[in-house]
Design an enzyme around this catalytic site. Structure first.
Site, PDB file in Angstrom:
ATOM      1  N   PRO B 137       0.822  -1.219   0.000  1.00  0.00           N
ATOM      2  CA  PRO B 137       0.000   0.000   0.000  1.00  0.00           C
ATOM      3  C   PRO B 137       0.855   1.268   0.000  1.00  0.00           C
ATOM      4  O   PRO B 137       0.534   2.225  -0.690  1.00  0.00           O
ATOM      5  CB  PRO B 137      -0.831  -0.121   1.280  1.00  0.00           C
ATOM      6  CG  PRO B 137      -0.897  -1.590   1.552  1.00  0.00           C
ATOM      7  CD  PRO B 137       0.374  -2.181   1.022  1.00  0.00           C
ATOM      8  N   THR B 167      -2.645  -8.642  -9.138  1.00  0.00           N
ATOM      9  CA  THR B 167      -3.446  -9.303 -10.173  1.00  0.00           C
ATOM     10  C   THR B 167      -3.545 -10.790  -9.856  1.00  0.00           C
ATOM     11  O   THR B 167      -2.539 -11.409  -9.479  1.00  0.00           O
ATOM     12  CB  THR B 167      -2.793  -9.087 -11.557  1.00  0.00           C
ATOM     13  OG1 THR B 167      -2.789  -7.703 -11.839  1.00  0.00           O
ATOM     14  CG2 THR B 167      -3.560  -9.824 -12.648  1.00  0.00           C
ATOM     15  N   LEU B 242      10.099  -8.811 -13.213  1.00  0.00           N
ATOM     16  CA  LEU B 242       9.488  -7.638 -13.841  1.00  0.00           C
ATOM     17  C   LEU B 242      10.058  -7.393 -15.234  1.00  0.00           C
ATOM     18  O   LEU B 242       9.343  -6.964 -16.136  1.00  0.00           O
ATOM     19  CB  LEU B 242       9.686  -6.410 -12.953  1.00  0.00           C
ATOM     20  CG  LEU B 242       8.878  -6.437 -11.650  1.00  0.00           C
ATOM     21  CD1 LEU B 242       9.276  -5.277 -10.755  1.00  0.00           C
ATOM     22  CD2 LEU B 242       7.378  -6.403 -11.929  1.00  0.00           C
ATOM     23  N   ASN B 244      10.848  -9.559 -17.419  1.00  0.00           N
ATOM     24  CA  ASN B 244      10.120 -10.413 -18.366  1.00  0.00           C
ATOM     25  C   ASN B 244       8.697  -9.938 -18.586  1.00  0.00           C
ATOM     26  O   ASN B 244       8.185  -9.948 -19.700  1.00  0.00           O
ATOM     27  CB  ASN B 244      10.113 -11.857 -17.874  1.00  0.00           C
ATOM     28  CG  ASN B 244      11.454 -12.512 -18.108  1.00  0.00           C
ATOM     29  OD1 ASN B 244      12.185 -12.120 -19.017  1.00  0.00           O
ATOM     30  ND2 ASN B 244      11.789 -13.475 -17.280  1.00  0.00           N
ATOM     31  N   ARG B 271     -18.907   6.092 -40.911  1.00  0.00           N
ATOM     32  CA  ARG B 271     -19.649   7.187 -40.286  1.00  0.00           C
ATOM     33  C   ARG B 271     -19.754   8.358 -41.278  1.00  0.00           C
ATOM     34  O   ARG B 271     -18.745   8.918 -41.700  1.00  0.00           O
ATOM     35  CB  ARG B 271     -18.912   7.634 -39.024  1.00  0.00           C
ATOM     36  CG  ARG B 271     -19.509   8.858 -38.355  1.00  0.00           C
ATOM     37  CD  ARG B 271     -20.808   8.545 -37.682  1.00  0.00           C
ATOM     38  NE  ARG B 271     -21.322   9.694 -36.931  1.00  0.00           N
ATOM     39  CZ  ARG B 271     -22.473   9.687 -36.275  1.00  0.00           C
ATOM     40  NH1 ARG B 271     -23.245   8.609 -36.288  1.00  0.00           N
ATOM     41  NH2 ARG B 271     -22.883  10.748 -35.618  1.00  0.00           N
ATOM     42  N   GLY B 342     -16.345   9.639 -31.768  1.00  0.00           N
ATOM     43  CA  GLY B 342     -17.327  10.591 -31.262  1.00  0.00           C
ATOM     44  C   GLY B 342     -18.033  10.030 -30.042  1.00  0.00           C
ATOM     45  O   GLY B 342     -17.450   9.287 -29.255  1.00  0.00           O
ATOM     46  N   GLU B 366       3.955  -2.193 -13.345  1.00  0.00           N
ATOM     47  CA  GLU B 366       5.212  -2.762 -13.861  1.00  0.00           C
ATOM     48  C   GLU B 366       6.226  -1.664 -14.162  1.00  0.00           C
ATOM     49  O   GLU B 366       6.881  -1.662 -15.191  1.00  0.00           O
ATOM     50  CB  GLU B 366       4.952  -3.576 -15.132  1.00  0.00           C
ATOM     51  CG  GLU B 366       3.848  -4.588 -14.974  1.00  0.00           C
ATOM     52  CD  GLU B 366       4.358  -5.948 -14.541  1.00  0.00           C
ATOM     53  OE1 GLU B 366       5.565  -6.178 -14.657  1.00  0.00           O
ATOM     54  OE2 GLU B 366       3.553  -6.753 -14.080  1.00  0.00           O
TER      55      GLU B 366
END
Lengths: 252, 391, 305
Positions: B137, B167, B242, B244, B271, B342, B366
């Site tokens: 943290p 993760t 890290l 890699n 569009r 848009g 990372e």
């Protein structure tokens, strides 16, 4: 028993097709793929192999770029690959079929699977013609095939529905779109494919003299531009539109 | 419209047959199984478990690692995998990055033979999910001052502290956690179910919504003695991981950028405003041509880096440059693509805003964009500028 | 020049395309022989204008389709240019006959010109090929691309008993399943939008779809508005991307997200009551009408085909 699957490399169905100097410009094709109906043939050929029907050989006749497609087939489990190197773009059906029939004999295959037609020429001549040349029973519009005793049981489409038919070898199945999922390779298969060697031969190596093409292609052209959209007022125009769909558009 | 991967210089023609086949396999997975589900996954804030299964079946997890049931592919193939996955979603690529580079890699490089044999096959097959606990943290860019401590209790270690922004944390079976033992950073393998270990999920993200992000909490967490990684001490351990992962990100960002470019191109061609497709206006063409330029440069950068990585003649600064540049341009491309779309660009009918929001995280994790600048600054000048203490 | 036509059959009847094959053959000039496999439609065949001779091939081998057996029985009666329909069975037979005759086959012609100049579409319609044959050949013709011959002919009818070894045995015939195709599979799609007013009104789309074997699709607006319309039916940016031969959009205004999923369809028909709806911008045939008025008429007209 040896099973053969006939594969053709064609421009991906999403690729743009350009015409240059009277021929489809193959150099401008952004992506080449295995012809979609052939992929169903490959899937069922793998299933037959897995159910113990025999070894599976993938055969193609085409320019050198087609080898990639055979390596892809090896990654999903094809045992061996035969590439007859030849430019088929100006060949007639008879020439192509004689090469493929010789290739099938070369591999000793007595069960052959292929797509009902290729996505480039859209013809549908190869399967039945090859069946005739190798003296095999021919089943077209196939959406499923499995071993059935000494023979094979297949589901084929007919105008009135589906038919379950049985044949014994030698036999050839020309595949329509099937309900099955196509398999994806995995890294292990891709590593294995790297080790498999593609047998490369010329039509002459197979003892085939293809002679002259009986069909002379005059030109490839881009299709005529569609006429601008037509707008009609009111529901009373429905019969007119239906007639146009049938006569102008030829889609119903 | 089917996806056409922008490859202006045909860089992919440099791939080996094997790398091309791996690309096609992963691209097919993304087209058929990821894209149809990604918006729902984001809305529900879940990582669909079937993706884990398919990644394992394809055999792409821990791509460049050899042996112990790992794929043994080239680093180039690993890059291609990351690119194709991130074309689907950065959250999906994050899953694979963390599993392969951050959880499997340290066990593979620094683990004991027993640890490798026990963990790696099940992680390569996707059966066990891994995560990586470094950031805390209060310590992000500055991991050296981490608080998490391990204590040698004779027959076990006792872990105390907390990790954040992890993760895969809540869905992981295996966590590679970095903690200080007698003041030295060491790697520990913590398993789901270990006494004193919990991994509450962090909710409310506006980014990487289809990816699980968690805290790891250790309260007198008991770890058997054989779960320390014997092969490394100090920050070199986590930093090798890290390197890699960052390498994979430098490729992955291109996938997100390609997806945004493809969507912007298609949209601008269809569009109609002021009677003409907006693609026919110079301001839009300028944007598209800038995207093409940046993506092409990023591709060349990533490809050349991959060759260095496979040849083993790279330094971490090479990776910093590629990660920093490619994520930076991908994020900017996503923003410009959103602009071209848009108002439609804010809808989840188009992938651009999702990629844009994802890439905000990718720019930060990372090694933040700025930290990579400092890494390069130190490389150029020989003077570190991370802290005020000049030394 | 001699021309041999392979009659196309439909159940126990002659298929209407047979008359178109004769019409095309007539334009080439020459003596036309028509082969009726299994004797199906022999008397009707003998009335097709321009046909000189009908050979009615009888035999057990014709009881179910086996292109190998059929072609073996038919090939001895094929002379000159052989013409068949480009239906799946027509193509299969044509290819086998060509192989047995040792001549090339050219499939699915849409035009025949002077000196048998053949036109066909290749690459799924993305290019057109023209070619000529240096000798004999077998050709198949696309349905509805050629004028039918008249029906005031009086051909000589010859019956031949054929035997041929059958190698494809039909074990079971299954009627067409009632299940409707998925939009991603179908060659014809009829889709409804929020203009259908109520999900129950999709039954009218289903009825039309049943007549022509089409799949039923929907716009996102319809899928989002009504729980009864599942996401699997959605065509568009976040739904399925389709490219059928024919796409019929009913009560769909044509938001850009919908167009993204269907604009590559070969032909597009739009039915909408708003003459300014953007869908008309991509439609080949637009009908400005309410679905309530247009659909019954559409169903009726399609059923006539």
């Amino acid at each position: 028993m040896t099973i053969a699957v006939l594969l053709k490399q064609v421009p991906d169905t999403t690729a743009k097709i350009a015409v240059s100097e009277g021929r489809v410009d193959q150099g401008s094709v952004s992506k080449w793929s295995t012809s979609p109906y052939d992929e169903y043939a490959l899937e069922y050929a793998l299933q037959l192999k897995e159910s113990g029907a025999g070894d599976l050989v993938a055969i193609t006749c085409g320019p050198s770029r087609s080898s990639k497609m055979l390596t892809d087939a090896a990654a999903v489990g094809v045992d061996s690959m035969l590439h007859v190197e030849a430019d088929t773009s100006e060949m007639d059906s008879k020439q192509i079929q004689s090469i493929l029939a010789a290739a099938i004999k070369h591999c000793g295959a007595d069960v052959v699977l292929c797509g009902k037609q290729a996505a480039d020429t859209n013809s549908g001549s190869t399967g039945p013609g090859v069946a005739s040349l190798i003296g095999a029973a021919c089943v077209g519009m196939v959406s499923e095939v499995s071993m059935d005793g000494d023979g094979f049981s297949a589901l084929r489409g007919s105008p009135s529905g589906n038919e379950r038919v049985v044949v014994s070898k030698p036999c050839l199945f020309a595949f329509d779109k099937a309900a099955t999922e196509l398999r994806r390779p995995n890294v292990k298969g891709i590593m294995m494919a790297k080790k498999k060697v593609i047998e490369k031969v010329s039509p002459g190596d197979l003892g085939v003299d293809i002679g002259e093409s009986g069909i002379k292609i005059h030109a490839h052209d881009s299709p005529p531009e569609k006429p601008p959209g037509q707008k009609f007022e009111g529901a009373e125009s429905v019969p007119t539109v239906v007639a146009k769909l049938r006569e102008e558009a030829n889609v119903i | 419209m089917p996806f056409e991967a922008l490859d202006f210089y045909n860089v992919d023609s440099l791939l080996t047959d094997e790398e091309r086949m791996v690309r096609d396999m992963v691209r097919d997975f993304v087209d058929n199984e990821v894209l149809p589900k990604i918006e729902h996954a984001c809305r529900d804030g879940v990582f669909p478990d079937e993706w884990r299964v398919t990644l394992g079946e394809m055999g792409v997890l821990g791509a460049p690692l050899k042996g112990y049931g790992c794929p043994g592919l080239s680093y180039t193939a690993y890059g291609v995998i990351c690119r194709e996955l991130e074309r689907g979603d950065s959250g999906l690529r994050s899953f694979a990055s963390v599993q392969g580079s951050l959880a499997m890699y340290p066990i593979w490089d620094f683990g004991s033979e027993e640890q490798k044999n026990y963990y790696l096959p099940k992680m390569a097959s996707g059966e066990w999910i891994g995560c990586f606990g470094l950031t805390e943290p209060d310590y992000g860019s500055n991991p050296g001052d981490m608080i998490t401590r391990a204590e040698d209790m004779g027959d076990h270690y006792l872990l105390n502290g907390a990790k954040m922004w992890i993760t895969n944390g809540s869905i992981a079976k295996v966590a590679v956690v970095w903690a200080k033992l007698d003041g030295v950073i060491r790697g520990f393998i913590v398993e789901d179910g270990d006494e004193g270990f919990s991994a509450p999920e962090m909710k409310g993200k506006h980014s990487l919504k289809a990816s699980v992000t968690s805290e790891l909490v250790f309260q007198d967490c008991k770890i058997p003695k054989d779960r320390i990684l014997p092969g490394v001490k100090g920050l070199r351990g986590p930093f090798s991981c890290l390197n890699n992962a960052r390498y994979g990100i430098s490729w992955g960002a291109i996938g997100a950028a390609q997806a945004c470019f493809d969507s912007a191109k298609e949209y601008s061609l269809s569009r109609i405003q002021f009677d003409h497709p907006i693609a026919s206006y110079q301001l839009v063409q300028n944007k598209l041509s800038w995207m093409l330029r940046e993506i092409t440069k990023a591709q060349l950068l990533a490809y050349h880096l991959s060759q260095k990585k496979d040849a083993g003649n790279w330094i971490p600064e090479h990776i910093s440059l590629a990660k920093m540049n490619n994520v930076d341009i991908a994020l900017e491309i996503a923003r410009v693509a959103r602009d071209i779309h848009g108002a439609n660009g804010i809808l989840d009918e188009y992938p651009v805003m999702r990629h844009m929001a994802n890439l905000e995280s990718v720019k930060t994790y990372e090694g933040t964009h700025d930290i990579h600048n400092l890494i390069l600054g130190r490389h150029i000048t020989g003077i570190q500028s991370f802290t005020r203490h000049l030394s | 020049m001699n021309i041999t036509i392979i009659a196309e059959t439909s159940g126990n009847q002659l298929h209407s395309v047979t008359s178109q094959l004769a019409g095309a053959a007539g334009s080439l000039g020459g003596t036309i022989t028509l082969l009726c496999p299994g004797g199906v439609g022999e008397s009707e065949a003998s009335k097709i204008s321009g046909v000189s001779k009908v050979v009615s091939l009888k035999g057990d081998c014709f009881s179910s389709f086996d292109s190998g057996a059929w072609s073996a029985a038919m090939t001895p009666h094929c002379e000159g240019v052989v013409i068949a329909s480009s239906s799946p069975t027509g193509r299969e037979l044509a290819s086998q006959i060509a192989s047995k005759l040792g001549v090339p086959v050219v499939q699915d012609l849409t035009e025949i010109g002077q000196d048998l100049k053949m036109t066909r579409s290749i690459y799924s319609g993305k290019a057109i090929e023209t070619s000529t044959a240096s000798g004999s050949c077998v050709i198949t013709l696309r349905q509805n691309s050629f004028e039918s011959a008249g029906s005031d002919g009086n051909a000589e009818l010859i019956t031949v008993d054929s035997t041929s070894e059958v190698s494809v045995a039909v074990k079971e015939a299954m009627a067409k399943a009632g299940e409707r195709l998925d939009v991603s599979e179908a060659d014809i799609i009829i889709s409804g939008g929020r203009g259908m007013g109520d999900p129950a009104n999709f039954s009218h789309l289903n009825e039309v779809a049943d007549v022509i074997g089409a799949a039923v699709g929907a716009s996102r607006a319809a899928v989002d508005s009504w729980d009864e319309i599942p996401h699997s039916m959605q065509v568009g940016q976040t739904g399925k991307t389709v490219n059928p031969s024919l796409y019929i959009a009913v009560g769909i205004s044509g938001a850009i997200q919908h167009l993204a999923g269907m604009r590559s369809s070969k032909y597009i028909v739009a039915i909408n009551k708003d003459p300014d709806a953007p869908i008309f911008g991509v439609a080949d045939y637009g009908i400005v009408a309410t679905w309530e008025e247009a659909l019954p008429s559409l169903k009726e007209e399609l059923a006539k085909l």
